[in-house]
Write a protein that holds these residues in place. Sequence first.
Motif, PDB file in Angstrom:
ATOM      1  N   ASN A  33       0.810  -1.235   0.000  1.00 34.24           N
ATOM      2  CA  ASN A  33       0.000   0.000   0.000  1.00 34.24           C
ATOM      3  C   ASN A  33       0.833   1.271   0.000  1.00 34.24           C
ATOM      4  OD1 ASN A  33      -2.456  -1.480   0.050  1.00 34.24           O
ATOM      5  ND2 ASN A  33      -2.196  -1.774   2.256  1.00 34.24           N
ATOM      6  N   PHE A  34       2.053   1.214  -0.510  1.00 31.67           N
ATOM      7  CA  PHE A  34       2.810   2.447  -0.716  1.00 31.67           C
ATOM      8  C   PHE A  34       2.123   3.251  -1.816  1.00 31.67           C
ATOM      9  CE2 PHE A  34       5.942   0.501   1.825  1.00 31.67           C
ATOM     10  CZ  PHE A  34       6.916   1.426   2.159  1.00 31.67           C
ATOM     11  N   THR A  35       1.899   4.536  -1.542  1.00 33.52           N
ATOM     12  CA  THR A  35       1.235   5.406  -2.520  1.00 33.52           C
ATOM     13  C   THR A  35       2.046   6.670  -2.830  1.00 33.52           C
ATOM     14  OG1 THR A  35       0.003   6.506  -0.749  1.00 33.52           O
ATOM     15  CG2 THR A  35      -1.090   4.658  -1.881  1.00 33.52           C
ATOM     16  N   ARG A  36       3.158   6.859  -2.088  1.00 32.28           N
ATOM     17  CA  ARG A  36       3.968   8.061  -2.295  1.00 32.28           C
ATOM     18  C   ARG A  36       5.409   7.681  -2.581  1.00 32.28           C
ATOM     19  NH1 ARG A  36       5.239  11.428   1.688  1.00 32.28           N
ATOM     20  NH2 ARG A  36       6.158  12.652   0.031  1.00 32.28           N
ATOM     21  N   VAL A  37       5.996   8.365  -3.554  1.00 32.44           N
ATOM     22  CA  VAL A  37       7.422   8.230  -3.827  1.00 32.44           C
ATOM     23  C   VAL A  37       7.980   9.618  -4.106  1.00 32.44           C
ATOM     24  CG1 VAL A  37       6.952   7.746  -6.284  1.00 32.44           C
ATOM     25  CG2 VAL A  37       9.197   7.182  -5.311  1.00 32.44           C
ATOM     26  N   CYS A  38       9.188   9.862  -3.634  1.00 34.07           N
ATOM     27  CA  CYS A  38       9.843  11.153  -3.884  1.00 34.07           C
ATOM     28  C   CYS A  38      11.164  10.884  -4.591  1.00 34.07           C
ATOM     29  CB  CYS A  38      10.079  11.883  -2.568  1.00 34.07           C
ATOM     30  SG  CYS A  38      10.779  13.514  -2.812  1.00 34.07           S
ATOM     31  N   SER A  70      10.776   8.667 -16.959  1.00 36.16           N
ATOM     32  CA  SER A  70      10.380   7.263 -16.969  1.00 36.16           C
ATOM     33  C   SER A  70       9.973   6.788 -15.569  1.00 36.16           C
ATOM     34  CB  SER A  70      11.544   6.408 -17.485  1.00 36.16           C
ATOM     35  OG  SER A  70      11.240   5.045 -17.378  1.00 36.16           O
ATOM     36  N   ALA A  71      10.771   7.160 -14.548  1.00 38.74           N
ATOM     37  CA  ALA A  71      10.473   6.736 -13.172  1.00 38.74           C
ATOM     38  C   ALA A  71       9.150   7.333 -12.693  1.00 38.74           C
ATOM     39  CB  ALA A  71      11.608   7.153 -12.243  1.00 38.74           C
ATOM     40  N   THR A  72       8.885   8.583 -13.078  1.00 33.83           N
ATOM     41  CA  THR A  72       7.630   9.248 -12.686  1.00 33.83           C
ATOM     42  C   THR A  72       6.437   8.571 -13.348  1.00 33.83           C
ATOM     43  OG1 THR A  72       8.761  11.372 -12.372  1.00 33.83           O
ATOM     44  CG2 THR A  72       6.377  11.450 -12.711  1.00 33.83           C
ATOM     45  N   ARG A 118       3.231   6.308 -11.558  1.00 35.09           N
ATOM     46  CA  ARG A 118       1.800   6.606 -11.759  1.00 35.09           C
ATOM     47  C   ARG A 118       1.081   5.399 -12.375  1.00 35.09           C
ATOM     48  NH1 ARG A 118       3.033  12.741 -13.308  1.00 35.09           N
ATOM     49  NH2 ARG A 118       2.491  13.661 -11.285  1.00 35.09           N
ATOM     50  N   LYS A 119       1.770   4.727 -13.286  1.00 33.75           N
ATOM     51  CA  LYS A 119       1.177   3.541 -13.898  1.00 33.75           C
ATOM     52  C   LYS A 119       0.926   2.458 -12.846  1.00 33.75           C
ATOM     53  CE  LYS A 119       3.174   2.674 -17.760  1.00 33.75           C
ATOM     54  NZ  LYS A 119       4.171   2.161 -18.744  1.00 33.75           N
ATOM     55  N   GLU A 120       1.805   2.443 -11.822  1.00 31.09           N
ATOM     56  CA  GLU A 120       1.706   1.435 -10.769  1.00 31.09           C
ATOM     57  C   GLU A 120       0.675   1.817  -9.713  1.00 31.09           C
ATOM     58  OE1 GLU A 120       2.393  -2.203  -9.536  1.00 31.09           O
ATOM     59  OE2 GLU A 120       3.551  -1.380 -11.217  1.00 31.09           O
ATOM     60  N   VAL A 145       3.428  11.645  -6.372  1.00 28.91           N
ATOM     61  CA  VAL A 145       4.819  11.558  -6.819  1.00 28.91           C
ATOM     62  C   VAL A 145       5.470  12.908  -6.572  1.00 28.91           C
ATOM     63  CG1 VAL A 145       6.363  11.132  -8.766  1.00 28.91           C
ATOM     64  CG2 VAL A 145       4.219   9.860  -8.574  1.00 28.91           C
ATOM     65  N   GLY A 146       6.575  12.899  -5.847  1.00 26.70           N
ATOM     66  CA  GLY A 146       7.269  14.144  -5.532  1.00 26.70           C
ATOM     67  C   GLY A 146       8.628  14.219  -6.203  1.00 26.70           C
ATOM     68  N   HIS A 147       9.087  15.444  -6.436  1.00 26.30           N
ATOM     69  CA  HIS A 147      10.433  15.679  -6.958  1.00 26.30           C
ATOM     70  C   HIS A 147      11.158  16.624  -5.999  1.00 26.30           C
ATOM     71  CE1 HIS A 147       9.609  14.736 -11.524  1.00 26.30           C
ATOM     72  NE2 HIS A 147       9.283  13.744 -10.713  1.00 26.30           N
ATOM     73  N   ASP A 148      12.422  16.316  -5.709  1.00 24.53           N
ATOM     74  CA  ASP A 148      13.275  17.219  -4.938  1.00 24.53           C
ATOM     75  C   ASP A 148      14.152  18.013  -5.898  1.00 24.53           C
ATOM     76  OD1 ASP A 148      12.238  16.158  -2.648  1.00 24.53           O
ATOM     77  OD2 ASP A 148      14.058  15.089  -2.036  1.00 24.53           O
ATOM     78  N   ILE A 149      14.121  19.334  -5.744  1.00 22.73           N
ATOM     79  CA  ILE A 149      14.975  20.220  -6.539  1.00 22.73           C
ATOM     80  C   ILE A 149      15.799  21.044  -5.553  1.00 22.73           C
ATOM     81  CG2 ILE A 149      15.019  22.096  -8.235  1.00 22.73           C
ATOM     82  CD1 ILE A 149      12.231  21.162  -9.122  1.00 22.73           C
ATOM     83  N   ILE A 150      17.055  21.287  -5.881  1.00 17.90           N
ATOM     84  CA  ILE A 150      17.916  22.071  -4.995  1.00 17.90           C
ATOM     85  C   ILE A 150      18.424  23.293  -5.746  1.00 17.90           C
ATOM     86  CG2 ILE A 150      20.037  22.078  -3.617  1.00 17.90           C
ATOM     87  CD1 ILE A 150      19.680  19.137  -3.119  1.00 17.90           C
ATOM     88  N   TYR A 151      18.379  24.451  -5.081  1.00 19.35           N
ATOM     89  CA  TYR A 151      18.995  25.654  -5.639  1.00 19.35           C
ATOM     90  C   TYR A 151      20.205  26.024  -4.772  1.00 19.35           C
ATOM     91  CZ  TYR A 151      16.396  28.188  -1.977  1.00 19.35           C
ATOM     92  OH  TYR A 151      15.890  28.614  -0.775  1.00 19.35           O
ATOM     93  N   GLY A 152      21.136  26.762  -5.378  1.00 22.00           N
ATOM     94  CA  GLY A 152      22.350  27.130  -4.655  1.00 22.00           C
ATOM     95  C   GLY A 152      23.464  26.112  -4.795  1.00 22.00           C
ATOM     96  N   LEU A 153      23.351  25.208  -5.786  1.00 23.09           N
ATOM     97  CA  LEU A 153      24.361  24.170  -5.990  1.00 23.09           C
ATOM     98  C   LEU A 153      25.598  24.734  -6.707  1.00 23.09           C
ATOM     99  CD1 LEU A 153      22.010  21.272  -7.133  1.00 23.09           C
ATOM    100  CD2 LEU A 153      23.376  21.299  -5.032  1.00 23.09           C
ATOM    101  N   PRO A 154      26.740  24.055  -6.635  1.00 20.58           N
ATOM    102  CA  PRO A 154      27.937  24.546  -7.314  1.00 20.58           C
ATOM    103  C   PRO A 154      27.716  24.678  -8.821  1.00 20.58           C
ATOM    104  CG  PRO A 154      28.234  22.272  -6.569  1.00 20.58           C
ATOM    105  CD  PRO A 154      26.998  22.796  -5.908  1.00 20.58           C
ATOM    106  N   PHE A 155      28.179  25.800  -9.355  1.00 26.71           N
ATOM    107  CA  PHE A 155      28.107  26.128 -10.783  1.00 26.71           C
ATOM    108  C   PHE A 155      26.680  26.374 -11.273  1.00 26.71           C
ATOM    109  CE2 PHE A 155      31.765  23.168 -10.296  1.00 26.71           C
ATOM    110  CZ  PHE A 155      32.783  24.102 -10.496  1.00 26.71           C
TER     111      PHE A 155
END
Length: 453
Positions: free
Chosen positions: A162-167, A192-194, A198-200, A205-215
Motif C-alpha cells: 500500500n505504498f502510494t507516495r514516492v519522492c 520514466s520513473a515518474t 503513476r502507472k503502478e 509523486v514528488g520531486h526534490d529540486i535544490i537551488y544554490g548548488l555549485p556552478f
Amino acid sequence: MCTLISKYNVAGPRYTSYPTVPYWDQESFSLHAWKETLRDSFRESNKNKGISLYIHLPFCESMCTFCGCNKRITKNHNLEVPYIQSVLKEFVMYAALFDERPVIKQLHLGGGTPTFFSPANLDRLLSGIFTIAKQAEDCELSFEGHPNNTTKAHLTALSAYNFTRVCYGVQDYNLKVQKAIHRVQPFENVQSATAEARKEGYTSVGHDIIYGLPFQTQEDVVNTIDKTITLRPDRIAFYSYAHVPWMKGNGQRGFKEIDLPSASQKRNQYEMGKAMLTQAGYVEIGMDHFALKTDALYEAQQKGTIHRNFMGYNASKTQVMIGLGVSAISDSWYSFAQNVKNVEEYQKLVADGILPVFRGHILTEEDLIIRKHILNLMCTFETSWEDTSLYFPELPDVLIKLKELESDGLIEIHSKKMQVTQKGRPFVRNICLPFDMRLQRKKPETQLFSMTV
C-alpha cells in the motif's frame, strides 16, 4: 530584497526538531528515561490510532557531494539481508515495550538509497515489519527513490504493501552541475520513473529540486523547473543547498566555496523558482515545499493538520515516531533518541539485545512550549499565546527581538498572536530564532548550522 538577504543571511537551524540536535541535554538523558517516555506516549498515541515509523537504509553505490545524510558507500549488496535482520530485531525490541501491538499510521523509507535494496529484500523488510505491527486503514507509506535505479519491480513490491507516495531526487538537470555533485541522471530517467510510478498506482509523486548548488545559474534553475512542470509531480521540495562540509562523514568536498552561488544569487534562484511554481498551480507549503491542490499536503495545510518532524512535512501528526536503522532519530514528543551512526556498531548492539541509542534529549516543560511555537511557525506561518499554556516568561523579550523583523515587514505582531507575511516566508528560519531559548542562552562558538538564505 538584497538588503534583507545581506541582513538575515546567518547560520540557523532548519527546525526539524526543537531543541535542535546540537542543543540536546545529553547529561540528563538515559536509555531508561527514553523508554519510559516512549511507553507513556505510546499509551496516549493509541487514542490517535497509530505511530510513525522511519527506516534508514544507508547504502549508496556512489557518493553525491551535495548530500549531508548518513550513508555507507558500497557496491556490496550482500550487506542487505544482515542489515534488514538488524532493523527487524530492533523493531521487535521496541514493540516489546508496548502494551499492545503497534499500529503504523505513517512509514517512510529513507537513506542513503532505499532502492539500493533489491525488490525481494524490500519485501522481506516490510513483511517483517507488518508481522510485528498492524497497518492503519489510512496509513501513508512513502519512500525516497533514485531515478537511475528505481525499477518497476521496486514500485510493484512496495505497492503491494500500500505504498502510494514516492519522492525522486532530481536536484538539477544541468550536466555540469550534475557532475559537480556526482549525481548524473538524464531527464529521461526521471520522466520514466515518474510515469512508471503513476502507472503502478502511486497517487503522490514528488520531486526534490535544490537551488544554490555549485556552478548552478538562474538559467539552470529555470530549465530544471520548466522540465519538472512538464511531468506535473504532485509535490515539489525546492530546497536551499545546505553547505555543511565540516560535518563528519559529509561528501561536500568535491568543489570549492567559490563555485557556489552568492547569497543574493541563491535568493534570486528561489524567487524565480517560486514564481514559476506558483504560476504553474503549485501552492507554497511551509518552508521549501510546494504541492498541487489535489495533494494531501495541501489539504492538510488548509485543515491545519500539517506536521513537521525528522521526516519533513507530513499530512498528519502522530505523537510517536520510531526511527529504525543506523543514525535514525526517534521522537516520543516528550523526548528524542538517536541511533549510533556506524553500521557495524549498530548491528553489534542490536545483536546483543541493546537498543542502539547513543544520544538523546528529555524535553522540559519550557521545551514543549517552545516546540509548539516553532512548529506553528514552520507549518502554518503563525503562532499564538492566547492560550495561557503557550505563554512562557521570556515571551516579552522574544517579542522585543522580533520588532526589527516586524519593521522590515517580515511579520505582523498582534496582542496575542503573530503572523509571517508573504514577504517574510523565505526568512521563517530567522523568525524562529528568537524563540529558540537554548540557542539564545548559549550562542555557538563555531558554526553548527547552514546559512538561512
